[in-house]
Enzyme design. Structure first.
Site, PDB file in Angstrom:
ATOM      1  N   CYS A  70      30.441   4.397  -8.134  1.00 26.89           N
ATOM      2  CA  CYS A  70      29.074   3.969  -8.412  1.00 26.89           C
ATOM      3  C   CYS A  70      27.999   5.027  -8.238  1.00 26.89           C
ATOM      4  O   CYS A  70      27.189   5.220  -9.132  1.00 26.89           O
ATOM      5  CB  CYS A  70      28.738   2.732  -7.613  1.00 26.89           C
ATOM      6  SG  CYS A  70      29.032   2.925  -5.857  1.00 26.89           S
ATOM      7  N   HIS A 132      21.571   3.085  -3.831  1.00 24.45           N
ATOM      8  CA  HIS A 132      22.753   3.907  -3.539  1.00 24.45           C
ATOM      9  C   HIS A 132      22.675   5.354  -4.018  1.00 24.45           C
ATOM     10  O   HIS A 132      23.683   5.938  -4.435  1.00 24.45           O
ATOM     11  CB  HIS A 132      24.025   3.247  -4.099  1.00 24.45           C
ATOM     12  CG  HIS A 132      25.232   3.587  -3.267  1.00 24.45           C
ATOM     13  ND1 HIS A 132      26.477   3.056  -3.470  1.00 24.45           N
ATOM     14  CD2 HIS A 132      25.358   4.433  -2.210  1.00 24.45           C
ATOM     15  CE1 HIS A 132      27.320   3.545  -2.585  1.00 24.45           C
ATOM     16  NE2 HIS A 132      26.664   4.383  -1.804  1.00 24.45           N
TER      17      HIS A 132
END
Ligand code: NAG
Ligand code: NAG
Ligand code: NAG
Length: 614
Positions: A70, A132
């Protein structure tokens, strides 16, 4: 006089542009597989809202993420660049992705995301959901790596990612780890109090040092017997709850640890309010990124979606996300801006195949018809993502774009759609605008060549020759080494294939596939086939050029001091919000003794390199 004319000319120009520029909504799913949507071939349940989005615009059937995990794939999407250029690739020897909110690694401030570029061009920008990309450098909320320093005026969501809840840990582990959490808290509090303004931790500051050592010891003690892998950067879910599970508005912690119940709705509500507010103002175009937490584990839904799919918990989560997409589309409609809004939807990478719940139910999605999944840099299932773009009046409804496009193309596409040329000549962009393709003005792929990285290494390359209409070749240089050849993943125990070491098999002879006829990569084209001799040298030549063109930055999170928790990055003034402080925990005495025996090591040796020195 000249100045006046120029100024008024500029004013006219910008106000006429303001009317033309579309609003932009970017919807990003987490770990969603290519085969999970009915508009991408799933027949087990129906994702009616995403199907509606796809039908009203273009479906990108050959859209490729720039990484199979990710953080790097999102970096590429935000920046239009290969993640190795920014140091956000999976690290060799360190964690694959940013591991700690209170760590200091992340997307460098020199990068200019589409958020930054569109904000500079007059867009109002908001980011909701999973970020993130790192958070801060020197103090909590300097957000040097965070959304607000990367072009988003407002943020509501998780600095890191959705992670398992503490109660999925077996009770024995909870009992064992509880004291660590309690202890780290008291140490953090003490170090924070001593540091006063919370500015700098250093080896010379006793409490910070203790904390540092405590951290090292905890990662070893709590992780090493919890998993067959033995990474220094791992820690348990109980610890994560304190270190990483926070819901944040801008820089303020709203909920710590966050509550899964109702989280989808809270995030949705935030985005809906932004759309309505911006539409009501109507004086500037807006950019909204809604970065879903679904269908990443832990799987959770509102009660109304429990068992709604009649299929699995995973599918229930896909349906809740699908519903939220529908709500956002309806909000655009109700606010009267749907016709002037470009909507992009994609998954960050392929589905996570290793996941299995405690009851034995599979918890990851499907990448059908492709093989492999998340974490496998060169496998099609890890990087081919479902994607679609709607822009009424510009992109014909029901269009299918079957030629290769990349998630790195999003940034140039958005700038193109917004008519923004920000004159940034210095940044190399790897993405190319998809607009001609989306609008049907072109049929050429945005990339004839793409490199597929796993960390620093290139595991495969893709090539769509101009001379062979429709053919897309993939040359695989390295493949994951599956413990069980029957399942295309690295095993439930290990959780995810690594880009390095034992998980990777470097092929003595690269394998060539033609993806249009062999999407599952089952039939390598034999070396004896004339195509091998014709295509492979060309691909290797392009690979060589690519290597010359791209400078690999050292991975942000490879080094301990960037990956691990740093005391000075903890928001001291917000610690009171941590609900876990009430936990009844015991067994601290051993640890107090242990900590008392620790001293700051002499420089240059052992763990001393892990200390922060200023
Ligand atoms: C969903 O199904 C499971 C298993 O059949 C059952 O235990 C659970 O109560 C159901 N949940 C709801 C909300 O219906
Ligand atoms: C649909 O998606 C679910 C969830 O990933 C998967 O288990 C199922 O096999 C898929 N069905 C088809 C027909 O592809
Ligand atoms: C490398 O860069 C040159 C110059 O910008 C460009 O013409 C070429 O297409 C690039 N090659 C690859 C494989 O990226």
């Amino acid at each position: 006089m000249l100045l006046l004319i120029t100024a008024s000319a500029l004013l006219c120009w910008s106000s006429s542009l303001a009317g033309d520029r579309p609003n932009i909504v970017v919807l990003l799913a987490d770990d969603l597989g290519y085969g999970d949507l009915s508009c991408f071939g799933n027949r087990s349940f129906s994702t009616s809202h995403l199907d509606r989005l796809a039908a009203s615009g273009a479906r990108l059937t050959h859209h490729v993420a720039a990484a199979a995990v990710c953080a790097p794939s999102r970096t590429a999407l935000l920046t239009g660049r290969y993640p190795v250029r920014t140091g956000m690739q999976e690290s060799r020897g360190g964690p694959p992705v940013v591991r700690n909110v209170f760590g200091a690694g992340g997307l460098p401030q020199t990068e200019r995301t589409f958020g930054r570029r569109l904000q500079d061009a007059g867009y109002r920008t908001q980011f909701v959901g999973k970020w993130h990309q790192g958070w801060s450098c020197r103090v909590w909320d300097d957000q040097c790596h965070g959304p607000r320093e990367h072009g988003f005026q407002t943020f509501f969501g998780l600095p890191l990612t959705l992670q398992e809840e503490e109660d999925v840990d077996p009770p024995s582990r909870r009992e064992r780890d509880g004291p660590f959490v309690k202890h780290v808290l008291s140490e953090v509090l003490r170090a924070g109090a001593e540091a006063g303004d919370g500015s700098k931790g250093s080896c010379e500051r006793p409490s910070a040092t203790k904390l540092w050592h405590l951290w090292l010891d905890m990662t070893r003690a709590t992780y090493y017997d919890a998993t067959p892998r033995r990474e220094w950067w791992g820690h348990t879910l109980v610890m994560d709850k304190f270190l990483n599970h926070m819901l944040v508005r801008n820089g303020e912690i709203k909920s710590w640890p966050y509550q899964l119940v109702g989280l989808t709705q809270r995030l949705l509500d935030e985005s809906q309010r932004f759309i309505r507010g911006q539409a009501a103002r109507g004086d500037a175009p807006f950019l909204l990124v809604h970065s879903f937490l679904h269908p990443h584990t832990p799987l959770f839904t509102a009660p109304v979606f429990a068992n709604a799919s009649g299929h699995s918990r995973y599918a229930d989560n896909v349906l809740e996300m699908d519903w939220a997409v529908g709500q956002l589309l309806d909000t655009l409609q109700e606010a009267g801006v749907a016709d002037n809004t470009l909507v992009y939807f994609a998954s960050d990478h392929g589905a996570h195949l290793e996941l299995v719940g405690r009851d034995g139910q599979r918890e990851g999605g499907t990448n059908a018809p492709f093989a492999g999944g998340k974490g496998q840099g060169g496998a099609e299932g890890g990087i081919r993502v479902p994607a679609m773009v709607r822009w009424p009046g510009r992109i014909p409804a029901g269009r299918a774009v079957d030629v290769p496009t990349s998630a790195m193309d999003l940034l140039p596409t958005l700038l193109d759609a917004a008519g923004v040329d920000d004159g940034d000549e210095d940044t190399v962009l790897d993405g190319v605008s998809m607009l001609p393709l989306l609008e049907g003005r072109s049929d050429a792929p945005t990339h004839r060549f793409l490199a597929h990285y796993c960390g620093d290494d290139i595991h495969a390359v893709r090539y769509a020759p101009e001379t062979e209409l429709g053919a897309v070749y993939k040359l695989r240089l390295a493949v994951p080494r599956y413990p069980d050849p029957e399942v295309e993943h690295c095993g439930v125990q290990d959780g995810l294939c690594s880009c390095y070491g034992e998980d990777v098999l470097w092929l003595p002879t690269p394998r060539l596939y033609e993806l249009t006829t062999d999407p599952a990569e089952r039939d390598p084209i034999p070396e004896s086939d004339p195509r091998y001799g014709r295509i492979v040298p060309k691909m290797l030549e392009l690979l060589k050029q690519h290597r010359q063109n791209v400078t690999v930055a050292p991975a942000q999170v490879a080094r301990f001091e960037l990956a691990a928790v740093r005391p000075e990055l903890v928001p001291w003034d917000q610690l009171g919000k941590f609900r876990g402080l009430e936990w009844d925990m015991h067994g601290l005495d051993d640890w107090n003794e242990f900590i008392a025996g620790q001293t700051c090591p002499a420089s240059g040796q052992g763990v001393s390199e892990h200390c922060v020195r200023h």
